[in-house]
Structures are given as structure tokens and as C-alpha cells.
Write an enzyme that holds these catalytic residues in place. Sequence first.
Site, PDB file in Angstrom:
ATOM      1  N   PHE A   1       2.254  78.089  50.866  1.00  0.00           N
ATOM      2  CA  PHE A   1       1.025  77.381  50.523  1.00  0.00           C
ATOM      3  C   PHE A   1      -0.104  78.387  50.390  1.00  0.00           C
ATOM      4  O   PHE A   1      -0.032  79.484  50.952  1.00  0.00           O
ATOM      5  CB  PHE A   1       0.694  76.366  51.622  1.00  0.00           C
TER       6      PHE A   1
ATOM      7  N   HIS B   1     -10.708  70.827  46.034  1.00  0.00           N
ATOM      8  CA  HIS B   1      -9.298  71.105  45.795  1.00  0.00           C
ATOM      9  C   HIS B   1      -9.167  71.527  44.341  1.00  0.00           C
ATOM     10  O   HIS B   1      -9.726  70.879  43.469  1.00  0.00           O
ATOM     11  CB  HIS B   1      -8.457  69.865  46.080  1.00  0.00           C
TER      12      HIS B   1
ATOM     13  N   LEU C   1      -5.586  63.447  43.752  1.00  0.00           N
ATOM     14  CA  LEU C   1      -5.049  64.758  44.100  1.00  0.00           C
ATOM     15  C   LEU C   1      -3.719  65.076  43.416  1.00  0.00           C
ATOM     16  O   LEU C   1      -2.834  64.232  43.330  1.00  0.00           O
ATOM     17  CB  LEU C   1      -4.852  64.820  45.610  1.00  0.00           C
TER      18      LEU C   1
ATOM     19  N   HIS D   1     -12.313  67.391  48.212  1.00  0.00           N
ATOM     20  CA  HIS D   1     -11.098  67.136  48.953  1.00  0.00           C
ATOM     21  C   HIS D   1     -11.309  67.041  50.456  1.00  0.00           C
ATOM     22  O   HIS D   1     -10.713  66.201  51.132  1.00  0.00           O
ATOM     23  CB  HIS D   1     -10.106  68.257  48.653  1.00  0.00           C
TER      24      HIS D   1
ATOM     25  N   GLU E   1      -1.027  70.712  46.254  1.00  0.00           N
ATOM     26  CA  GLU E   1      -0.893  72.159  46.168  1.00  0.00           C
ATOM     27  C   GLU E   1       0.580  72.563  46.166  1.00  0.00           C
ATOM     28  O   GLU E   1       0.941  73.646  45.727  1.00  0.00           O
ATOM     29  CB  GLU E   1      -1.616  72.792  47.363  1.00  0.00           C
TER      30      GLU E   1
ATOM     31  N   ARG F   1     -10.824  75.596  54.356  1.00  0.00           N
ATOM     32  CA  ARG F   1      -9.637  75.189  55.107  1.00  0.00           C
ATOM     33  C   ARG F   1      -8.378  75.637  54.382  1.00  0.00           C
ATOM     34  O   ARG F   1      -8.295  75.539  53.164  1.00  0.00           O
ATOM     35  CB  ARG F   1      -9.608  73.677  55.261  1.00  0.00           C
TER      36      ARG F   1
ATOM     37  N   GLN G   1     -14.794  71.354  50.701  1.00  0.00           N
ATOM     38  CA  GLN G   1     -13.696  71.964  49.975  1.00  0.00           C
ATOM     39  C   GLN G   1     -13.422  71.232  48.666  1.00  0.00           C
ATOM     40  O   GLN G   1     -13.237  70.016  48.664  1.00  0.00           O
ATOM     41  CB  GLN G   1     -12.421  71.955  50.817  1.00  0.00           C
TER      42      GLN G   1
ATOM     43  N   ARG H   1      -7.931  77.956  48.437  1.00  0.00           N
ATOM     44  CA  ARG H   1      -8.368  76.896  47.525  1.00  0.00           C
ATOM     45  C   ARG H   1      -9.704  77.186  46.868  1.00  0.00           C
ATOM     46  O   ARG H   1      -9.904  76.876  45.696  1.00  0.00           O
ATOM     47  CB  ARG H   1      -8.451  75.581  48.294  1.00  0.00           C
TER      48      ARG H   1
END
Lengths: 567, 244, 248
Positions: free
Chosen positions: A115, A230, A244, A343, A247, A378, A228, A278
Site C-alpha cells: 500500500f 484520496h 472511492l 477522504h 488504493e 495518513r 486527506q 496519498r
Amino acid sequence: MRSDILIIGAGGAGMRAAIAACEKGADVIIVTKSLIGKAHTVMAEGGIAASIADVDKADNWETHFSDTIVEGVYIGDWRMAELLAKEAPERVYELERYGAIFDRTDEGKIMQRAFGGHTYKRLCHIGDKTGLELIRTLEDKVLHSKAKIYDEIYITKLFIKDGRFAGALGIEMRSGDFIFFNAKAIIISTGGCGRVYKITSNSWESTGDGLALAYNAGARLKDMEMIQFHPTGMVWPPGVRGLLVTESVRGEGGILLNTNHERFMLRYSPEKRELDARDVVARSIYYEIKAGRGTAHGAVYLDISHKGADFIKRKLPGMYSQFMEFAGVDITKEPMEVAPTVHYQMGGIEVDPYTTSTCVSGVFASGEVASGLHGANRLGGNSLADILVFGKIAGDNAFEFVNGKEFTEVLSNEIESEIERVKGYIREGGRNPYNLMDELTTVMEDYVGIMRVGDDMRAAIKRIDDLKIRAREMGVRGTTKYNHGLLGCLEVENMLIVCEAIAKSALMREESRGGHTRSDFPKRRREWKRNIICYNNGGVMDFVTEPVPDLPDNLARLVKPEVYEDE
Amino acid sequence: MDFGSRERNEVEAGYVSRNDTIPRELKEPNPRLWLFIILIGIALYLIVEFPVKPIDGYIDPFYAPTVLVLPLVGLFRITCYAYRKDYHRHIFKHPLECSINNRHDSQKRGYTGETRLFRLENLHRYFLYGSILILPFFYLDIYKALAFNMAITLAAVILAVNTILVTLYLFSCHAFRHLTGGGTDCYSCKFAGRSRRSFFDVQSYLNSHHEQLAWASLLMFIFVDLYLRALSSGLNINFIILHL
Amino acid sequence: MSDLNSVSNRRITISIYRSESRSYVDYTVPLEDGMVVLDAVRYVQEFIDTTLAIRWNCKAARCGSCAAEINNMPKLMCKTRIDTLPDKIRVAPMGAFTNVSDLVTDVSENYMINRQIPEFKPDERAERPWRIAQIDVDRTKEFRKCIECFLCQDVCHVIREHKADYVGPRHVVKVASLDMHPLDTLDRSEFLNREGGLGFCNITKCCQEVCPEGIHITDNAIIQEKERAVDGDYDPLLWISRKIRHNR
């Protein structure tokens, strides 16, 4: 209604806290704005970050710790990051013992996927439905525990007596009755505030209610400017704009392309490419679209079709059906169109890292609503780890807190006057809250979005002030029974507080760091290695900044030292 | 068990009729049911009263190996999960359709589901075992047909197709699926777990077409029967495809 | 960008059940590309009549809150595109549950039933951390896709028309997901058959037809549990063999 501990929010953090408190023997009530098991946690797709080293043997808690601090751009609280990195593996195994299942490696260990921002393959997952599995497991556990659950209750106010939490008032939506919850402690785990933006991946609940409740009760909010974005949200059709695209698509090998079919991440981040943090990927996509290399819908392409239909359907079943049903796009053959979407909120209620207690006695906070862990950005998968680790800590410590304490009574006229305030929104000829909400979210999207500039934010603050005045005329018809319009009024009040905090904090921070990017201050600056804190100073929002606590030597060793371009 | 908000009128709902052996479904005036019973009766009468004699070595599947096993095969089909769906829907109308405006089902109509007489449907697996024992006779009949004529004929091919369909229908059965792995929770804990799991997956694939196979094999059965009757009445509808 | 910003004049009429008047009321809303029923219903709630009670959360078919009956079929509003529907669109609340207001129903009985299903009980002797093979995860994985929209409960005639003491498809799926966990030590089929009213299910497969997650409710959960119940409650040979072993 009486209980030792009141928990608001039945997402992962709230339910994990309830389980912890119940195990210790506390009397717990959970209230939630929607039905149980519907919380925004179900949307989490990628997995739970934990350094159990089942796939990459070299992984350990130290690397997880350092990833969290570095990708949080050095303003995260090291104490929380240390707790998270050390405790996440045990929380994952514990969840498994509660009945959750994960995808497995050939050896039968828990499968972990790569990730963005994580050095090693670290995300324990089940397909792309990890959040759902987590919430279902905790839901079963809570339903079989002694905790009492009140769903579809909207909390309107926390009552503080002599500096200590005393109770909370809520509307039971299904009956329209007001319920007063008398408790010795409260755990706020209401999640984030993504709904203050127009284009967001967040669900209906995420209007920042917990933030506003805590703020009004005297708690401090930290790093509110850190939102954040995304990198990959759906853009078409309009109805699902912002939804969404996990990821995991990139984690499983998806690549980003512009309309010239160029894999542009090679330019922005030659090493980590699509799997950089991100904020980096989101900004890169933003620049590509700005430079005119985006699609007609204002997006770039995300392509995973080279992985083959079987692989995609097995690893990303949710994404396959999401695109098939909503957009009519077969992602095994065609690329997806994606653009950044709001996000997560890294900031939130300031809490003590070891107890999750706020500065108000008896008020605890955990999950997305709390701040500190994620700093300025994050890492994917850290949110699910966060709710498990800090949910448990909150539950344990709330129990320690209530042990041996007495209930504090709240005068009935105080409750009455709160009921009057809420009922005041029900009237003929009031201003429609949804029009205001629409305007507010547009202001936030346009002026305090992914790319920020001082003048825009000053304009936004003016617009928010203006909206505050117009919000006084809000009103809806009907009764208190299942009246979404009434909730809309209450939500707008909360959103206004949250938006003010976001806009003013963002204006204060004169640098670019993590989720906060300013075109007038494009560089990261050493003097801003600080946290911005806002608090309620007699009805006026006031701000202070505090330096980020320094890492002790044994931990500082683990972390790549911070480098500033100008020095 | 506590079913919270389900408000019901027990007398009217009629499912708590503990003294009734015969379920309410069968007591209702139901022309579809009567018609069905009459049709089955006529078919049975015809099959028993007018048997097809083996002609040129071709044996009618209704009489393989003997008409006496027909009840067993019939019970296998009656208790089959695929047909259960069909007759609960189309004969008893519980419910006729999923669409909620055209179900012909209501609280006023008695309903016992598979709790009373229909509980016997749970013996499905025994009818499966019996039917599997009969299956070799079908293959034997293909052999006989080939051996008798020393040629692959159209009739033999029809018999073979029928047999294959019956085989697929039998082995796609849900009760068989329970045996192949439906009742297993941990394959890797068992001997040859991975192979068993692969076998279960193949069977599950067949099982997902169980309904289609059930109907295909039933219609084929009837077709073969009519074909052989036509053949034995002297119609020239058979020809040799390949001499052996 | 033209198709994003173009103000279209296309409109649709949607008729929504209102509990106050106990009737369907027509509303006209602007039509957008790729619009789903929930978009239209939310438009009505936000800008035409704020008193309309609806329940929705994620708008992405992941939470299962917005279950309703669209043109007489139980469906998720967020997943039903308007261009797949005929010109007349009628939205009703789920009929198997007590109506609270407009499109909102009381689904709390489902949580009460869940409470009574025996919890996951792992084999305590299993070495930790657990080793589990992927082949043993795959079956229960299907059932864990369930988003608890309760459309299967709504469409089930046993619950809807006959109000029988049957837990309902959702809860059989839940039981199957627990039973088929490789390290679970309980067999809940007896519970399902005796207390859960599994016998009332006559496998007419409507639950499977309406499941928005595509779970093979009947084939993979209900029938498998029925077969397990046969093992425990009906199979005469197994019954005798159990007796003999017991007496020894």
C-alpha cells in the site's frame, strides 16, 4: 437512560471501545446516528496495517512506526505512532479470534498487500471488503455482549458540569422522542467530517458532529487543516462523483495514465510511483488535470486491465462491480477514470496519547474524530489499525476513569432548554438547511480544497461567517420523528464550526505539508513543525500553535531525519 | 425465539396447526394441484399399461431396468431441490413470483413449508443413493443397443445423450454436494484436502446448473420414450451412423 | 466538460410512498446522466419536501441502508439506475417490516435474531497465530459479503406473508458464515432447524434473486444448512449410528 460509559458512534472505534469496556465489566450504552453496522467503516477497502511480517519477513514495528511518522510529515504524535505500531499486530490476531477472516498466504498465514507509503507489504485484508468484515465481526461481538445499543439516535449536546462530563441529549429518530443519557464518561467516536466537502468518498454520517460536540463542550481540536484527498475517486456518472476507488487497485499493480498515455507518476515520484503517499499521488493527478492532460470528465486514467480478468475479479470484486453497475465500465478491459476526492480528516479532537482522554474530564475520543496519530497525512490501512488500537485504549481507560466515580446530575431546565433549541428549528417558512449545506460544501471545495491560497481562504472564511448568519433563519416543517430536515439543520450548525476550524487553521499554516498544500507557500518550513490547536474561547474560536513533541533518542534513531529544501 | 416486531394472527396464519398431519397447502382448493395429480396419474397409467417392448435392443428408460424402480426415481425428482422450487412456486403459489404485487400468497393462506408432511423431502439423499444404484443399468442399455446392432445408430446416440443428462443431473444434486464437501468446513485438515476441494468446486459448478439439468433430463426422458414408441409402432426414424 | 455542466431540461416523475397520507405522491425531479433512484429520492427530500423520511448512508451499495421496493421489486435505491427502469417509477418502503415513516422501516428484529445465533467459538487448541488455508476461507468469504440490507428478509414470503417463526435468509447466511469458518467448533444447523424454523423455507429462491451482493443464498447457505440439519435431525441411518456410538 443511565450507564457508566456512553459511546457515541458505532463504527469500528466505538464498537471496539464498547467491547473493551464491557470485558472489564462496565455498563455501556452505544448510540449511533444510523443503524448498527452501517458506519462509514464498511467503506474501508484496503486492509489493516500491522507489521505481522507474514509476507515480508523483514517487517517489524520499528519500520511501521517510522513509516507513520515520516509519511505524517513529522507532525504526528510519536507516542501514538509507537502504540499503534506495537499493538496493531495483536489487535489483528484478536480480531481474527473474534471471528474475522483474512485472505491467506500459501503457508496459511494472513495475506498482506502493498500500500502507498508502507515500506513492506503490510495490509491484512479480505478481498476489498476488509472494513465490512471488521465491522460485522465487531457488531456480532457487541450484539452478544452486555452493551446496550440505541441506534438511529442523534446526539445534540454534551452536558458538562463543574468541568466534568455529565450526560448527553439525543433525539431518537424512529419515535421522535428526546432521550437524556446520564453517564460518567463518554467516548466520542463519530468519525470524520468529509461531508463538509462537495466531492467526497464519505457517507452521510460524516458531518463532523463529534468534533462540534466536543468543541462546544470545551475540548480542543488539533490539525484541522489536514484533510486527506484520496487520489482516486470516481468522477462519472455525476451521481457517484467522489466515490472511492480503493488504493488496492494500485497496490495490486494498477497504473495511472494521462490522456497522452504517459505513466506520469514516473515523473513525480520515480521510485515509489503509484504507491507513494496519498498526498503526493493526489497532487500529481491534480497537476496533470490542471495541465490539460485530463479526460473530458476532468480525470486521469487508472488501468489494471493488464492483470487479467480472473485476477481482478478475485482480488477486487467490489471495484469490478462498482464500475460495472454505476458507470457501465468493465475494468478488466478498460481503464477507470479517477480524480482526487476528500477522504479522511487527519486532525480532530486533541487527546492524550496514552488514555485518549481530552482536556475535558470524562470525555474520551478515538478513531477518525481524534487527532495526533496521522500527523499531516495518513497512511492507507492505518485508519483500521487506529480504530482497533485506540478503540481498545479508549474503552480500557474510560473504564479506569469511571471506576468508583459517581454520576453527575444535570438540571432538568438545562435539558429542557436544549430541547427547546432543537425544536426551534421546526417552523414554517424557515430557510432550507440543504441549500446552505450545498453552498457551504461548494465553498469548501472551491476555496479550501486540494490546492489552497491565502486569498481564497480569506474569502471562504467570509462566506462561512455569512452562512453562519443565514443559518439562524434555518427551519424545516414536520415533527421530530424521523425528520432528516431537522437533522440537516443540526448538521449545518456542526459543519459550520468544523469548516471555520478547517479554513482558519489552513490560513494560519503558511507552508505546504502533507494533506495541506498552498500555492502561495509551496515549501515545507521548519518553523511550522508545529500543531495548530483551536478551542472555544467563550463563544469565539481561538487558535494557538504548539511545537510537536520531540522523539526520544531510541525512536529518533529509527526515523529518517527531516530535510527542508531551503536549508 | 423472539421475533421482535413480527405482528401476526396465529389462527389465521394457520401454520401452527399441530394436529394436522396433512399440511394446509394440500387441503386448499387448488386446481393446479388437481391437474398436476391427474396428469401424473394418467402418465403412470400409460407407462404401466402400455409398456414399450425392447425393440432392436433399445430399451425405454422408463423401463430400465424395470418399471418397478419408477417410484424411486419419481421420489428422487419430487424431493429434488430444483423441482421443489418449481412446484412450491407454480403449483402451491408460495409464492408465484418474487415481484411483490403478483405473488398470490397471503397471510390468509395456510402455510407449513417443509415442516409437516413435506418434511419427508429431507430424505432426498436416500432417493439419490437408490438412483445412483440404478444408473449403471442405463449404461448397460447403451452397450446392449450397440452390441445388438453392431452399429452406432441414431437411437443409440439418443439413448446416450439421455444417459449423460441423467448422470449430470444426478451428480449435480445438492444432497450429493453435501457429501462431496458441503459438510466439510476445513478441507486442509482432511486427507487429500486440496483434491477434495477441487472435486467440490467442479461439482459446485455442475450444481449451479442443477435446475436446467433437471428439466433437460426430464424432457429428454419423455422424448426418448416417445421416440422409441414411435419406432416400435413401425415408423422408420432410425438410421445407422457408423458400422462397428 | 460540456456534459458535466450542461443544464439539462430532462425531468422524471417519481412516485414515493408517504405514510402520513398512506398514498403515493408524485414528484418531478431533474434527470442527470447515470442517475440512480436514491439521487432522485434525495433530491425530493432535500429540495422539494424535507419531511420525507429516508434512510441512506454510503450511496455506494456498501452499507445496505437504502433498501426499498422499486416498481414492486425489493432493491437498493443507490444501485438502481433510473435508465434501467420504465417511465413510471414507484418507490415503496419494505413491506415485510413495520413502517416507521415514509420509506423508513423498523428492521430491529434482525438485530434481535442475530443476538440469539450462537457466537463464533474457535477451537482453543489451535496453535496461535492461526494457520488457515485459503481454500478453507473461500466458502465463508461469500457470506461475509452480506451488507445487511435485509432485502432477502423483505422478499421472503415466509416472513412477509406468513410471519412464521423463521429467522430468514439473512440469518441463515450468517449461520453459514460462522459454521463454515474452518476453526469454528459449533454446528448451528440444529439450532436453525429447531429454533430458527429452517423447515419453513421452501427454497423458492427469491432471496437469491434480490441479493444485491449476488450471494447464492439458497444454493450455498440455506440448502447446505438444510443438508446439515438432515444429518442431525432426519437421516435415519446417521441417527442409528449416533445411538450405537452413544451407547458404547
